[in-house]
Enzyme design. Sequence first.
Site, PDB file in Angstrom:
ATOM      1  NE  ARG A   1     -17.287  -8.135 -32.100  1.00 20.46           N
ATOM      2  CZ  ARG A   1     -16.786  -7.019 -31.349  1.00 20.46           C
ATOM      3  NH1 ARG A   1     -17.710  -6.089 -31.216  1.00 20.46           N
ATOM      4  NH2 ARG A   1     -15.677  -6.954 -30.718  1.00 20.46           N
TER       5      ARG A   1
ATOM      6  NE  ARG B   1     -21.395  -3.431 -31.150  1.00 19.03           N
ATOM      7  CZ  ARG B   1     -20.148  -3.179 -31.325  1.00 19.03           C
ATOM      8  NH1 ARG B   1     -19.771  -2.121 -30.704  1.00 19.03           N
ATOM      9  NH2 ARG B   1     -19.382  -3.717 -31.842  1.00 19.03           N
TER      10      ARG B   1
ATOM     11  NE  ARG C   1     -26.747  -6.407 -23.180  1.00 21.19           N
ATOM     12  CZ  ARG C   1     -25.675  -5.583 -23.651  1.00 21.19           C
ATOM     13  NH1 ARG C   1     -24.980  -5.824 -24.602  1.00 21.19           N
ATOM     14  NH2 ARG C   1     -25.042  -4.702 -22.748  1.00 21.19           N
TER      15      ARG C   1
ATOM     16  CG  ASP D   1     -16.175  -9.534 -25.378  1.00 21.32           C
ATOM     17  OD1 ASP D   1     -16.640  -9.019 -26.342  1.00 21.32           O
ATOM     18  OD2 ASP D   1     -15.103  -9.692 -24.828  1.00 21.32           O
TER      19      ASP D   1
ATOM     20  CE1 TYR E   1      -9.633  -4.524 -25.589  1.00 18.05           C
ATOM     21  CE2 TYR E   1      -9.046  -6.766 -26.538  1.00 18.05           C
ATOM     22  CZ  TYR E   1      -9.417  -5.533 -26.634  1.00 18.05           C
ATOM     23  OH  TYR E   1     -10.116  -5.324 -27.987  1.00 18.05           O
TER      24      TYR E   1
HETATM   25  O1  1CP Z   1     -21.847 -11.857 -33.330  1.00 21.80           O
HETATM   26  C1  1CP Z   1     -20.754 -12.181 -32.867  1.00 21.80           C
HETATM   27  O2  1CP Z   1     -19.440 -11.916 -33.761  1.00 21.80           O
HETATM   28  C2  1CP Z   1     -20.645 -12.646 -31.439  1.00 21.80           C
HETATM   29  C3  1CP Z   1     -20.365 -11.584 -30.587  1.00 21.80           C
HETATM   30  C4  1CP Z   1     -18.942 -11.023 -30.317  1.00 21.80           C
HETATM   31  C5  1CP Z   1     -17.584 -11.473 -30.477  1.00 21.80           C
HETATM   32  C6  1CP Z   1     -17.226 -12.441 -31.765  1.00 21.80           C
HETATM   33  C7  1CP Z   1     -18.575 -10.021 -29.553  1.00 21.80           C
HETATM   34  C8  1CP Z   1     -19.862  -9.316 -28.557  1.00 21.80           C
HETATM   35  N1  1CP Z   1     -17.267  -9.894 -28.995  1.00 21.80           N
HETATM   36  C9  1CP Z   1     -16.723 -10.818 -29.675  1.00 21.80           C
HETATM   37  C10 1CP Z   1     -15.257 -11.044 -29.854  1.00 21.80           C
HETATM   38  C11 1CP Z   1     -14.374  -9.593 -29.437  1.00 21.80           C
HETATM   39  N2  1CP Z   1     -14.435  -8.976 -28.285  1.00 21.80           N
HETATM   40  C12 1CP Z   1     -13.300  -9.601 -30.024  1.00 21.80           C
HETATM   41  C13 1CP Z   1     -12.740 -10.219 -31.289  1.00 21.80           C
HETATM   42  C14 1CP Z   1     -13.326  -9.803 -32.410  1.00 21.80           C
HETATM   43  C15 1CP Z   1     -13.215  -8.439 -33.221  1.00 21.80           C
HETATM   44  O3  1CP Z   1     -12.034  -8.257 -33.548  1.00 21.80           O
HETATM   45  O4  1CP Z   1     -14.156  -7.679 -33.074  1.00 21.80           O
HETATM   46  C16 1CP Z   1     -12.411  -8.301 -29.287  1.00 21.80           C
HETATM   47  C17 1CP Z   1     -11.500  -7.720 -29.784  1.00 21.80           C
HETATM   48  C18 1CP Z   1     -13.299  -8.090 -28.437  1.00 21.80           C
HETATM   49  C19 1CP Z   1     -13.177  -6.832 -27.392  1.00 21.80           C
HETATM   50  C20 1CP Z   1     -14.316  -6.055 -27.237  1.00 21.80           C
HETATM   51  N3  1CP Z   1     -15.559  -6.257 -26.785  1.00 21.80           N
HETATM   52  C21 1CP Z   1     -14.751  -4.862 -27.959  1.00 21.80           C
HETATM   53  C22 1CP Z   1     -13.372  -4.162 -28.786  1.00 21.80           C
HETATM   54  C23 1CP Z   1     -12.786  -2.965 -27.944  1.00 21.80           C
HETATM   55  C24 1CP Z   1     -11.629  -2.508 -28.668  1.00 21.80           C
HETATM   56  O5  1CP Z   1     -10.425  -2.778 -28.202  1.00 21.80           O
HETATM   57  O6  1CP Z   1     -11.656  -1.915 -29.696  1.00 21.80           O
HETATM   58  C25 1CP Z   1     -15.816  -4.406 -27.738  1.00 21.80           C
HETATM   59  C26 1CP Z   1     -16.499  -2.973 -28.090  1.00 21.80           C
HETATM   60  C27 1CP Z   1     -16.569  -5.373 -26.991  1.00 21.80           C
HETATM   61  C28 1CP Z   1     -17.787  -5.250 -26.400  1.00 21.80           C
HETATM   62  C29 1CP Z   1     -18.932  -6.210 -27.138  1.00 21.80           C
HETATM   63  N4  1CP Z   1     -18.539  -7.527 -27.511  1.00 21.80           N
HETATM   64  C30 1CP Z   1     -19.591  -7.891 -28.226  1.00 21.80           C
HETATM   65  C31 1CP Z   1     -20.566  -6.995 -28.168  1.00 21.80           C
HETATM   66  C32 1CP Z   1     -21.989  -7.004 -28.787  1.00 21.80           C
HETATM   67  C33 1CP Z   1     -19.901  -5.895 -27.584  1.00 21.80           C
HETATM   68  C34 1CP Z   1     -20.722  -4.321 -27.629  1.00 21.80           C
HETATM   69  C35 1CP Z   1     -20.881  -4.039 -26.166  1.00 21.80           C
HETATM   70  C36 1CP Z   1     -22.500  -3.928 -25.829  1.00 21.80           C
HETATM   71  O7  1CP Z   1     -23.155  -4.383 -26.674  1.00 21.80           O
HETATM   72  O8  1CP Z   1     -22.992  -3.652 -24.817  1.00 21.80           O
END
Ligand code: 1CP
Length: 343
Positions: A26, A30, A39, A75, A150
């Site tokens: 990540r 954010r 964004r 994602d 999910y």
């Molecule tokens: O920088 C990076 O790592 C690349 C960006 C990235 C990655 C690797 C995003 C952007 N998502 C992911 C993978 C992802 N998405 C995972 C596996 C990694 C982890 O465990 O953190 C998972 C479980 C998700 C699902 C997801 N998408 C969540 C988690 C929700 C939960 O179940 O707790 C969330 C909040 C998102 C949204 C998301 N994905 C990425 C961003 C920057 C965001 C936030 C949304 C936004 O900015 O509006």
Amino acid sequence: MTPADSAFVRACWGTSVPHTPVWFMRQAGRSLPEYHQVRKGIGMLESCRRPELVTEITLQPVRRHGVDAAILFSDIVVPLPAAGIDVDIVPGTGPVIGDPIRDMADVRRLRPITASDVDFVASAVRMLVRELGATPLIGFAGAPFTLASYLIEGGPSRTYTKTKTMMYADPGLWHALLGRLAGIALEFLRAQVAAGVSAVQLFDSWAGALSEADYRRYVLPHSAAVLGGLADLGVPRIHFGVGAGVLLPAMAEAGAEVVGVDWRTPLSRASAQLGPQVSVQGNLDPVTLFAPREVVEAEAARVLAEGRAARGHVFNLGHGVLPDTDPDALTRLVDFVHETTVQ
Ligand code: 1CP
């Protein structure tokens, strides 16, 4: 220099490195003001479909922190709309599924995807590979269990009650679902490698909810199908889960050159369990970054010392960067890892 000779890719294979490589899960996103800037007014999934925007967001942490690898801004749910799933990413919540999977009819409507379904991802990867030069790009996908959680729960969950109920009550349905998700993850990853990524990470973020016996019986064959399906491509495969300390050997068996370890398990203990054929990635607690600099450096030094037990170590956090993290603390940490490990 090419991405294949980079410190990151070499550490994944367990060959000698000029310094310990570092990137952060990540890192794109954010915690960065420049991310919020670009964004503005664009939904998360829409952002992932715009190759120029994906390229810009992916490059931001590379420019700012000097990390050793970029990770594609995307994602785990990105390939699901092409498979027929109604999914959105809701700010502050995460993925929300409009039509959760309950029965075999639902599983049957989950279509396989093809590379052309995710051509926008391939375009972004090609642009990024040009821009990044010798810096490797990591591609990724969600593992079958984490995607299933999910799709079955309909969104994020604490207990995975519906997911595990399906797993225990209807193994035939469960394996049919995970088999389809494995196919989707594999196709998504193969498309990213074909477009030029230098390594892949399979995120099984929520596998830590399972016992080792259940992981082996209900999940491992499907994750092994994804990782095994990439074996001929010649890029290192990273396999990661949170709270998955007892699953680490099984996650390596699924077919990975690198196992990602969260902050709970010391890398030296992980490495002793994994053996000499596997590199480790991790595992500073992301919350450490809110502490004073001396604490961050002392903890990072501990992680580096414990990582020396493995054949290769990719420094990372134990899970993703938290949104309120001070980006300067990340830049300082990259410098610290490089300065203290230079050969
Ligand atoms: O920088 C990076 O790592 C690349 C960006 C990235 C990655 C690797 C995003 C952007 N998502 C992911 C993978 C992802 N998405 C995972 C596996 C990694 C982890 O465990 O953190 C998972 C479980 C998700 C699902 C997801 N998408 C969540 C988690 C929700 C939960 O179940 O707790 C969330 C909040 C998102 C949204 C998301 N994905 C990425 C961003 C920057 C965001 C936030 C949304 C936004 O900015 O509006």
